[in-house]
Design an enzyme around this catalytic site. Structure first.
Site, PDB file in Angstrom:
ATOM      1  N   THR A 102      12.533  27.570  -2.859  1.00 59.28           N
ATOM      2  CA  THR A 102      12.649  27.454  -4.318  1.00 59.28           C
ATOM      3  C   THR A 102      13.475  25.958  -4.766  1.00 59.28           C
ATOM      4  OG1 THR A 102      14.582  28.674  -4.209  1.00 59.28           O
ATOM      5  CG2 THR A 102      12.566  29.895  -4.451  1.00 59.28           C
ATOM      6  N   LYS A 131      18.836  22.949  -0.385  1.00 60.84           N
ATOM      7  CA  LYS A 131      20.106  22.550  -0.262  1.00 60.84           C
ATOM      8  C   LYS A 131      21.405  23.264  -0.860  1.00 60.84           C
ATOM      9  CE  LYS A 131      18.027  18.682  -1.712  1.00 60.84           C
ATOM     10  NZ  LYS A 131      18.101  17.636  -2.520  1.00 60.84           N
ATOM     11  N   GLU A 155      16.420  22.315   8.895  1.00 59.45           N
ATOM     12  CA  GLU A 155      16.241  21.090   9.040  1.00 59.45           C
ATOM     13  C   GLU A 155      15.971  20.199   7.782  1.00 59.45           C
ATOM     14  OE1 GLU A 155      16.315  19.131  12.085  1.00 59.45           O
ATOM     15  OE2 GLU A 155      16.257  17.844  10.820  1.00 59.45           O
ATOM     16  N   GLY A 213       8.197  11.006  -8.001  1.00 62.88           N
ATOM     17  CA  GLY A 213       8.510  12.141  -7.449  1.00 62.88           C
ATOM     18  C   GLY A 213       9.748  12.381  -6.548  1.00 62.88           C
ATOM     19  N   GLU A 216      15.587  14.312  -8.318  1.00 64.10           N
ATOM     20  CA  GLU A 216      15.606  15.580  -8.625  1.00 64.10           C
ATOM     21  C   GLU A 216      15.371  16.211  -9.957  1.00 64.10           C
ATOM     22  OE1 GLU A 216      16.890  17.879  -6.190  1.00 64.10           O
ATOM     23  OE2 GLU A 216      16.340  16.376  -5.257  1.00 64.10           O
ATOM     24  N   LYS A 231      24.383  16.694   0.932  1.00 59.20           N
ATOM     25  CA  LYS A 231      23.662  16.499   2.387  1.00 59.20           C
ATOM     26  C   LYS A 231      25.004  16.244   3.201  1.00 59.20           C
ATOM     27  CE  LYS A 231      19.282  14.995   0.431  1.00 59.20           C
ATOM     28  NZ  LYS A 231      18.662  13.873  -0.293  1.00 59.20           N
ATOM     29  N   GLY A 328       9.377  14.180   0.059  1.00 62.56           N
ATOM     30  CA  GLY A 328       8.033  14.172  -0.162  1.00 62.56           C
ATOM     31  C   GLY A 328       7.420  15.546   0.617  1.00 62.56           C
TER      32      GLY A 328
HETATM   33  N1  HSE Z   1      16.223  13.719  -4.736  1.00 60.52           N
HETATM   34  C1  HSE Z   1      16.323  13.643  -3.460  1.00 60.52           C
HETATM   35  C2  HSE Z   1      16.141  12.143  -2.897  1.00 60.52           C
HETATM   36  C3  HSE Z   1      15.160  14.360  -2.857  1.00 60.52           C
HETATM   37  O1  HSE Z   1      15.963  11.148  -3.871  1.00 60.52           O
HETATM   38  O2  HSE Z   1      16.540  11.775  -1.726  1.00 60.52           O
HETATM   39  C4  HSE Z   1      15.234  14.788  -1.585  1.00 60.52           C
HETATM   40  O3  HSE Z   1      16.346  15.748  -1.003  1.00 60.52           O
END
Ligand code: HSE
Length: 349
Positions: A102, A131, A155, A213, A216, A231, A328
């Site tokens: 999700t 995340k 991962e 794309g 976020e 992250k 992606g």
């Molecule tokens: N919005 C994030 C990025 C997507 O641009 O890295 C991947 O987590």
């Protein structure tokens, strides 16, 4: 052995995984003796489906391509899952593994954390690229999984399908990490690259990143550094065994960087990058996200576009930099496949 999978969330990543399962069916069978059945799918916007004998993935993807709902699959036949929400689907389905795919909510980590907990409480392994739960509740969820002899694998939360956590289970195993430093947000790296290489305005570069794309749903998470922060918190807690929250780390995004500043740095042989870093210092984790002016000789300075990269400084190997896609459909779908294959490998022993 057939691995039964339940998908919670069937947007970009979920559909990426389903495409891979079709494309690689023969290869996975031949190479890993891996057969799969998708027995349940639930998506907040597209409906729910429970088919214990396995969903015809091609038929489902075809419906989704036509803009139809998941529950259109049964076309007038009784669908016991139609009224069920994700928690009920997780509870009722006969999956070995729940793929929680999700959308990420960094503030609350919901509804994903409830999905993960429900899966673990009902005896199902969990793989996720979300995340939220990994940032805010990694220790709790990992412990819960272990107490139930289950896996909680993540991962895809960092650098999508480019391996990070798997590297430390295999290729980098045995190393202690001195420092992790890198580019963890594709959107901001794309924007900075466009501003420098093509002289594009910040606003236009952001719009293009959204169109492609990478960004976020709310791009503030990207440009103000919240996504990279999540992250680096995950990396700190998983690879450095820390126990930090996002509020423990310094965060600055790229909104203070104007094109003039970027071009001036370029003239002097430097490049601005949004750098996330973490290390343990006297028993404390020092983590941060902030723009840094790197000399062009730094491997991280050469990472352009929506790519991600991490330099691991380790005791046995020294510095190793990995680079690859950080987002992606197929790339993140691949991270889910890899975690599923790891679980399959353990279950088949
Ligand atoms: N919005 C994030 C990025 C997507 O641009 O890295 C991947 O987590």
């Amino acid at each position: 052995m057939t691995c039964k999978i339940g998908l919670i969330g069937c947007g970009t990543v979920g559909q990426g995984l389903l495409e891979i399962l079709i494309q690689k069916k023969e290869y996975l069978k031949k190479t890993f003796d891996f057969d799969t059945k998708v027995v349940a799918i639930s998506d907040m916007l597209k409906g729910s489906l429970l088919i214990p004998e396995g969903i015809d993935i091609e038929k489902l993807l075809h419906l989704l391509e036509q803009g139809k709902r998941i529950d259109a699959y049964l076309e007038g036949k009784p669908n016991e899952a139609k009224q069920m929400d994700a928690l009920q689907v997780i509870e009722q389905c006969d999956a070995d593994i729940i793929a929680e795919l999700t959308y990420t909510d960094i503030q609350t980590a919901e509804p994903a954390t409830s999905h993960v907990k429900k899966a673990l409480q009902t005896g199902k392994h969990v793989v996720t690229s979300n995340k939220g739960p990994a940032t805010l509740f990694y220790d709790e969820l990992k412990k819960m999984a272990e107490e139930n002899n289950l896996f909680f694998r993540i991962e895809g939360t960092v650098m999508s399908g480019t391996p990070v956590f798997n590297l430390f289970e295999h290729g980098f195993a045995g190393n202690s990490i001195k420092e992790i430093k890198g580019i963890l947000n594709g959107t901001t790296n794309f924007i900075l690259s466009k501003m420098e290489e093509e002289g594009m305005d910040y606003e236009d570069a952001l719009k293009l990143a959204q169109k492609l794309g990478y960004a976020e749903a709310d791009p503030t998470a990207d440009v103000e550094g919240f996504d990279a922060l999540a992250k680096i918190v995950i990396l700190s807690n998983v690879l450095l065994q820390g126990n930090i929250k996002p509020s423990d780390a310094r965060r600055e995004g790229i909104t203070s960087l104007c094109r003039e500043k970027i071009l001036e740095a370029k003239k002097d042989g430097y490049r601005y990058k949004l750098i996330a870093s973490t290390k343990e210092e006297k028993g404390r984790i020092e983590a941060s996200v902030a723009p840094q002016k790197l000399p062009l000789s730094d491997p991280l300075a050469g990472i352009m576009g929506a790519n991600n990269a991490l330099t691991f400084d380790m005791d046995l190997l020294g510095k190793v930099t990995i680079q690859g896609p950080g987002a992606g459909k197929i790339e993140t779908g691949h991270s889910i496949l890899v975690d599923i294959l790891t679980i399959h490998h353990h279950l088949s022993k």
